[in-house]
Design a protein around this motif. Structure first.
Motif, PDB file in Angstrom:
ATOM      1  N   GLN A 216       2.745  -7.656   0.561  1.00 43.13           N
ATOM      2  CA  GLN A 216       1.493  -7.070   0.090  1.00 43.13           C
ATOM      3  C   GLN A 216       0.398  -8.132   0.092  1.00 43.13           C
ATOM      4  OE1 GLN A 216       1.969  -4.039  -2.612  1.00 43.13           O
ATOM      5  NE2 GLN A 216      -0.193  -3.787  -3.042  1.00 43.13           N
ATOM      6  N   SER A 217       0.784  -9.394  -0.095  1.00 49.51           N
ATOM      7  CA  SER A 217      -0.194 -10.483  -0.047  1.00 49.51           C
ATOM      8  C   SER A 217      -0.840 -10.587   1.331  1.00 49.51           C
ATOM      9  CB  SER A 217       0.475 -11.815  -0.391  1.00 49.51           C
ATOM     10  OG  SER A 217       1.029 -11.776  -1.671  1.00 49.51           O
ATOM     11  N   GLU A 218      -0.036 -10.429   2.393  1.00 49.81           N
ATOM     12  CA  GLU A 218      -0.575 -10.464   3.758  1.00 49.81           C
ATOM     13  C   GLU A 218      -1.572  -9.331   3.967  1.00 49.81           C
ATOM     14  OE1 GLU A 218       2.438 -11.643   7.063  1.00 49.81           O
ATOM     15  OE2 GLU A 218       3.581 -10.635   5.470  1.00 49.81           O
ATOM     16  N   LEU A 219      -1.191  -8.139   3.519  1.00 54.91           N
ATOM     17  CA  LEU A 219      -2.092  -6.990   3.656  1.00 54.91           C
ATOM     18  C   LEU A 219      -3.375  -7.201   2.865  1.00 54.91           C
ATOM     19  CD1 LEU A 219       0.441  -4.033   3.447  1.00 54.91           C
ATOM     20  CD2 LEU A 219      -0.726  -4.891   5.474  1.00 54.91           C
TER      21      LEU A 219
ATOM     22  N   ARG B  90      -7.751  -6.697  -1.394  1.00 55.16           N
ATOM     23  CA  ARG B  90      -6.693  -6.411  -2.363  1.00 55.16           C
ATOM     24  C   ARG B  90      -6.623  -4.946  -2.785  1.00 55.16           C
ATOM     25  NH1 ARG B  90      -5.570  -9.674  -7.983  1.00 55.16           N
ATOM     26  NH2 ARG B  90      -3.663  -8.573  -8.484  1.00 55.16           N
ATOM     27  N   SER B  91      -7.749  -4.385  -3.201  1.00 54.54           N
ATOM     28  CA  SER B  91      -7.717  -3.006  -3.706  1.00 54.54           C
ATOM     29  C   SER B  91      -7.450  -1.995  -2.592  1.00 54.54           C
ATOM     30  CB  SER B  91      -9.011  -2.658  -4.441  1.00 54.54           C
ATOM     31  OG  SER B  91     -10.105  -2.737  -3.572  1.00 54.54           O
ATOM     32  N   LYS B  92      -8.031  -2.218  -1.407  1.00 59.07           N
ATOM     33  CA  LYS B  92      -7.792  -1.301  -0.294  1.00 59.07           C
ATOM     34  C   LYS B  92      -6.334  -1.335   0.144  1.00 59.07           C
ATOM     35  CE  LYS B  92     -12.360  -1.191   1.824  1.00 59.07           C
ATOM     36  NZ  LYS B  92     -13.106  -1.502   3.057  1.00 59.07           N
ATOM     37  N   ALA B  93      -5.767  -2.531   0.235  1.00 57.11           N
ATOM     38  CA  ALA B  93      -4.366  -2.663   0.653  1.00 57.11           C
ATOM     39  C   ALA B  93      -3.445  -2.005  -0.354  1.00 57.11           C
ATOM     40  CB  ALA B  93      -4.004  -4.133   0.821  1.00 57.11           C
TER      41      ALA B  93
END
Length: 91
Positions: free
Chosen positions: A52-55, A61-64
């Motif tokens: 999730q960090s990569e995304l 952050r919020s969109k991912a």
């Protein structure tokens, strides 16, 4: 799309079928997902699994987070806790 008949039987004069339906995820997600969800899912498909960090670095952050939760609710991806982040894989 492929359909397999797993079981068929007759009950009370009705034919009852147990089917297995296989749909290619690449064609399915394009029709039912928004633009951001498609981009996130395509990125995960290209890399087999991502954190999730990569995304978050790529999409914000919020969109991912929102896209992953939506994909998870639709049953397309699975999140697994790994340390302080999540690993995301296509189901």
């Amino acid at each position: 799309m492929r359909v397999h008949v797993l079981k068929e039987e007759c009950e009370n004069g009705k034919l009852v079928l147990l089917l297995r339906v296989e749909i290619e995820i690449n064609s399915l997600h394009r029709h039912e997902l928004g633009e951001l969800e498609m981009q996130v899912l395509d990125f995960i498909l290209e890399n087999d699994e991502v954190t999730q960090s990569e995304l978050s670095r790529l999409f914000g952050r919020s969109k991912a987070c929102r896209a992953v939760k939506d994909l998870e609710n639709k049953g397309l991806v699975r999140r697994e806790r790994k340390g302080k982040t999540y690993v995301i894989r296509v189901v």
